[in-house]
Write a protein that holds these residues in place. Structure first.
Motif, PDB file in Angstrom:
ATOM      1  N   TYR A 161      -4.684  10.441 -12.916  1.00 18.20           N
ATOM      2  CA  TYR A 161      -3.981  10.545 -11.635  1.00 18.20           C
ATOM      3  C   TYR A 161      -4.078   9.231 -10.863  1.00 18.20           C
ATOM      4  N   THR A 162      -5.259   8.637 -10.869  1.00 18.15           N
ATOM      5  CA  THR A 162      -5.468   7.384 -10.139  1.00 18.15           C
ATOM      6  C   THR A 162      -4.568   6.281 -10.685  1.00 18.15           C
ATOM      7  N   ALA A 163      -4.412   6.227 -11.999  1.00 18.71           N
ATOM      8  CA  ALA A 163      -3.628   5.162 -12.625  1.00 18.71           C
ATOM      9  C   ALA A 163      -2.164   5.200 -12.216  1.00 18.71           C
ATOM     10  N   ARG A 164      -1.679   6.361 -11.761  1.00 16.71           N
ATOM     11  CA  ARG A 164      -0.286   6.499 -11.344  1.00 16.71           C
ATOM     12  C   ARG A 164      -0.128   6.457  -9.824  1.00 16.71           C
ATOM     13  N   SER A 165      -1.214   6.350  -9.106  1.00 12.59           N
ATOM     14  CA  SER A 165      -1.177   6.343  -7.645  1.00 12.59           C
ATOM     15  C   SER A 165      -0.858   4.950  -7.124  1.00 12.59           C
ATOM     16  N   LEU A 166      -0.187   4.877  -5.974  1.00 17.43           N
ATOM     17  CA  LEU A 166       0.104   3.581  -5.375  1.00 17.43           C
ATOM     18  C   LEU A 166      -1.173   2.846  -5.005  1.00 17.43           C
ATOM     19  N   GLY A 167      -2.216   3.582  -4.675  1.00 13.31           N
ATOM     20  CA  GLY A 167      -3.488   2.953  -4.347  1.00 13.31           C
ATOM     21  C   GLY A 167      -4.077   2.149  -5.480  1.00 13.31           C
ATOM     22  N   HIS A 168      -3.563   2.337  -6.683  1.00 14.76           N
ATOM     23  CA  HIS A 168      -4.002   1.552  -7.838  1.00 14.76           C
ATOM     24  C   HIS A 168      -3.323   0.189  -7.877  1.00 14.76           C
ATOM     25  N   PHE A 169      -2.286   0.005  -7.051  1.00 11.37           N
ATOM     26  CA  PHE A 169      -1.484  -1.226  -7.073  1.00 11.37           C
ATOM     27  C   PHE A 169      -1.573  -1.921  -5.710  1.00 11.37           C
ATOM     28  N   THR A 170      -2.749  -2.446  -5.412  1.00 18.24           N
ATOM     29  CA  THR A 170      -2.984  -3.109  -4.126  1.00 18.24           C
ATOM     30  C   THR A 170      -3.380  -4.568  -4.301  1.00 18.24           C
ATOM     31  N   GLN A 171      -3.185  -5.106  -5.484  1.00 20.06           N
ATOM     32  CA  GLN A 171      -3.538  -6.501  -5.777  1.00 20.06           C
ATOM     33  C   GLN A 171      -2.354  -7.182  -6.458  1.00 20.06           C
ATOM     34  N   GLY A 172      -2.336  -8.505  -6.380  1.00 21.39           N
ATOM     35  CA  GLY A 172      -1.401  -9.288  -7.174  1.00 21.39           C
ATOM     36  C   GLY A 172       0.039  -9.213  -6.729  1.00 21.39           C
ATOM     37  N   TYR A 173       0.295  -9.026  -5.439  1.00 22.55           N
ATOM     38  CA  TYR A 173       1.680  -9.026  -4.967  1.00 22.55           C
ATOM     39  C   TYR A 173       2.255 -10.434  -5.103  1.00 22.55           C
ATOM     40  N   LEU A 174       3.398 -10.538  -5.748  1.00 28.74           N
ATOM     41  CA  LEU A 174       3.988 -11.839  -6.066  1.00 28.74           C
ATOM     42  C   LEU A 174       4.838 -12.394  -4.935  1.00 28.74           C
ATOM     43  N   SER A 175       5.268 -11.540  -4.026  1.00 24.32           N
ATOM     44  CA  SER A 175       6.122 -11.947  -2.909  1.00 24.32           C
ATOM     45  C   SER A 175       5.608 -11.316  -1.628  1.00 24.32           C
ATOM     46  N   ASP A 176       5.994 -11.892  -0.504  1.00 28.15           N
ATOM     47  CA  ASP A 176       5.622 -11.323   0.791  1.00 28.15           C
ATOM     48  C   ASP A 176       6.123  -9.888   0.875  1.00 28.15           C
ATOM     49  N   ILE A 177       5.314  -9.030   1.496  1.00 27.29           N
ATOM     50  CA  ILE A 177       5.673  -7.622   1.592  1.00 27.29           C
ATOM     51  C   ILE A 177       5.389  -7.113   2.988  1.00 27.29           C
ATOM     52  N   LEU A 178       6.327  -6.316   3.513  1.00 24.15           N
ATOM     53  CA  LEU A 178       6.193  -5.643   4.801  1.00 24.15           C
ATOM     54  C   LEU A 178       6.073  -4.152   4.560  1.00 24.15           C
ATOM     55  N   PHE A 179       4.949  -3.566   4.974  1.00 29.83           N
ATOM     56  CA  PHE A 179       4.771  -2.121   4.933  1.00 29.83           C
ATOM     57  C   PHE A 179       5.043  -1.557   6.326  1.00 29.83           C
ATOM     58  N   VAL A 180       5.860  -0.502   6.379  1.00 37.63           N
ATOM     59  CA  VAL A 180       6.138   0.200   7.630  1.00 37.63           C
ATOM     60  C   VAL A 180       5.660   1.637   7.479  1.00 37.63           C
ATOM     61  N   GLN A 181       4.877   2.103   8.468  1.00 37.87           N
ATOM     62  CA  GLN A 181       4.348   3.464   8.383  1.00 37.87           C
ATOM     63  C   GLN A 181       4.367   4.123   9.751  1.00 37.87           C
ATOM     64  N   GLY A 182       5.077   5.245   9.856  1.00 34.95           N
ATOM     65  CA  GLY A 182       5.014   6.068  11.055  1.00 34.95           C
ATOM     66  C   GLY A 182       3.727   6.869  11.072  1.00 34.95           C
ATOM     67  N   GLN A 216       3.673   4.412  16.403  1.00 37.59           N
ATOM     68  CA  GLN A 216       3.241   5.640  17.042  1.00 37.59           C
ATOM     69  C   GLN A 216       4.436   6.548  17.311  1.00 37.59           C
ATOM     70  N   GLY A 217       4.210   7.843  17.173  1.00 35.24           N
ATOM     71  CA  GLY A 217       5.216   8.824  17.546  1.00 35.24           C
ATOM     72  C   GLY A 217       6.357   8.993  16.568  1.00 35.24           C
ATOM     73  N   LEU A 218       6.272   8.325  15.418  1.00 40.06           N
ATOM     74  CA  LEU A 218       7.331   8.412  14.420  1.00 40.06           C
ATOM     75  C   LEU A 218       6.760   8.891  13.093  1.00 40.06           C
ATOM     76  N   GLY A 219       7.615   9.491  12.280  1.00 36.05           N
ATOM     77  CA  GLY A 219       7.163  10.095  11.045  1.00 36.05           C
ATOM     78  C   GLY A 219       7.584   9.342   9.806  1.00 36.05           C
ATOM     79  N   HIS A 220       7.989  10.097   8.789  1.00 37.62           N
ATOM     80  CA  HIS A 220       8.186   9.549   7.451  1.00 37.62           C
ATOM     81  C   HIS A 220       9.339   8.555   7.383  1.00 37.62           C
ATOM     82  N   THR A 221      10.331   8.691   8.235  1.00 36.60           N
ATOM     83  CA  THR A 221      11.498   7.801   8.208  1.00 36.60           C
ATOM     84  C   THR A 221      11.439   6.766   9.321  1.00 36.60           C
ATOM     85  N   ALA A 222      10.251   6.338   9.702  1.00 33.14           N
ATOM     86  CA  ALA A 222      10.057   5.467  10.866  1.00 33.14           C
ATOM     87  C   ALA A 222      10.908   4.205  10.825  1.00 33.14           C
ATOM     88  N   LEU A 223      11.035   3.574   9.671  1.00 28.15           N
ATOM     89  CA  LEU A 223      11.783   2.331   9.573  1.00 28.15           C
ATOM     90  C   LEU A 223      13.204   2.483  10.101  1.00 28.15           C
TER      91      LEU A 223
END
Length: 241
Positions: A161-182, A216-223
């Motif tokens: 399960y861990t191997a398929r989780s996004l938390g397993h892919f937190t290293q080695g980003y090749l390009s700048d990345i913006l995470f948005v989370q409500g 703050q105050g926004l959910g899954h579609t915050a972006l």
């Protein structure tokens, strides 16, 4: 690999390749791809950007297996779209929502682009999510059911399960990345594991730039529902064009 293309007038473009969220039936994939293209188009302040929405499949697949089709969509844009469409491609960006955010984050460990935007990416921790389903805390879903049939329970085989989780892919980003989370996203699934994921990506020492926007105050579609998110999205793209 099916894609939906929004090509404005002209013959030279930056391209935003986008990925939809979860839809478990492949009969719904093309509509999801169109809806995602429309949502990202609504964020843009430059009508000359071409959008390509990748209609990746999910039906009868273990979560994460569709990285193959997701990659195929990106590689088509990188290697064949210019000649196929008779145009010039300048820069390529990636954008994804929910499971689409999961896919573009993983793709950022595989292929460089000009930049990546991931809204509410997940599933972040499948051990956590599927254990909640096993315990009856949340309703059973198809993703965890398929994983349980393939690997057993989270207690028996947590590594699969861990191997398929996004938390397993937190290293080695090749390009700048913006995470948005409500911050009003699903409390038991997304928000229970988001703080740990954010901490890991911000601590990455072999990643290109990592930017996190929490709303703050926004959910899954915050972006797609925030002026601040829209302006941050535009600034992120425009600074790299």
């Amino acid at each position: 690999m099916d894609v939906v293309i929004d090509k404005p007038a002209g013959n030279a473009f930056d391209v935003l390749v986008v990925y939809h969220g979860t839809v478990m039936q492949d009969a719904l994939v093309m509509q999801a791809a169109q809806d995602t293209l429309d949502a990202f188009r609504g964020l843009l302040d430059d009508p000359t950007v071409m959008l390509v929405s990748v209609a990746y499949p999910e039906q009868n697949l273990l979560i994460g297996d569709n990285i193959v089709q997701a990659e195929a969509g990106l590689l088509w844009v990188k290697q064949q779209a210019a000649s196929a469409l008779g145009l010039q491609i300048r820069h390529i960006f990636l954008g994804g929502h929910s499971q689409g955010g999961y896919l573009v984050t993983r793709l950022n460990t595989m292929h460089p682009t000009r930049g990546v935007i991931a809204n509410a990416p997940g599933p972040i921790d499948l051990v956590h999510r599927c254990r909640l389903e096993e315990e009856g805390t949340i309703p059973t879903g198809e993703h965890c059911t398929r994983l349980r049939l393939a690997y057993g329970t989270t207690a028996v085989n947590p590594g699969a399960y861990t191997a398929r989780s996004l938390g397993h892919f937190t290293q080695g980003y090749l390009s700048d990345i913006l995470f948005v989370q409500g911050l009003e996203d699903a409390r038991l699934t997304q928000m229970a594991v988001w703080p740990g994921f954010k901490q890991r990506v911000q601590a990455c020492t072999n990643c290109s730039g990592v930017q996190v926007l929490e709303l703050q105050g926004l959910g899954h579609t915050a972006l797609f529902n925030s002026v601040q998110a829209r302006d941050t999205f535009r600034a992120f793209l425009n600074a790299r064009r």
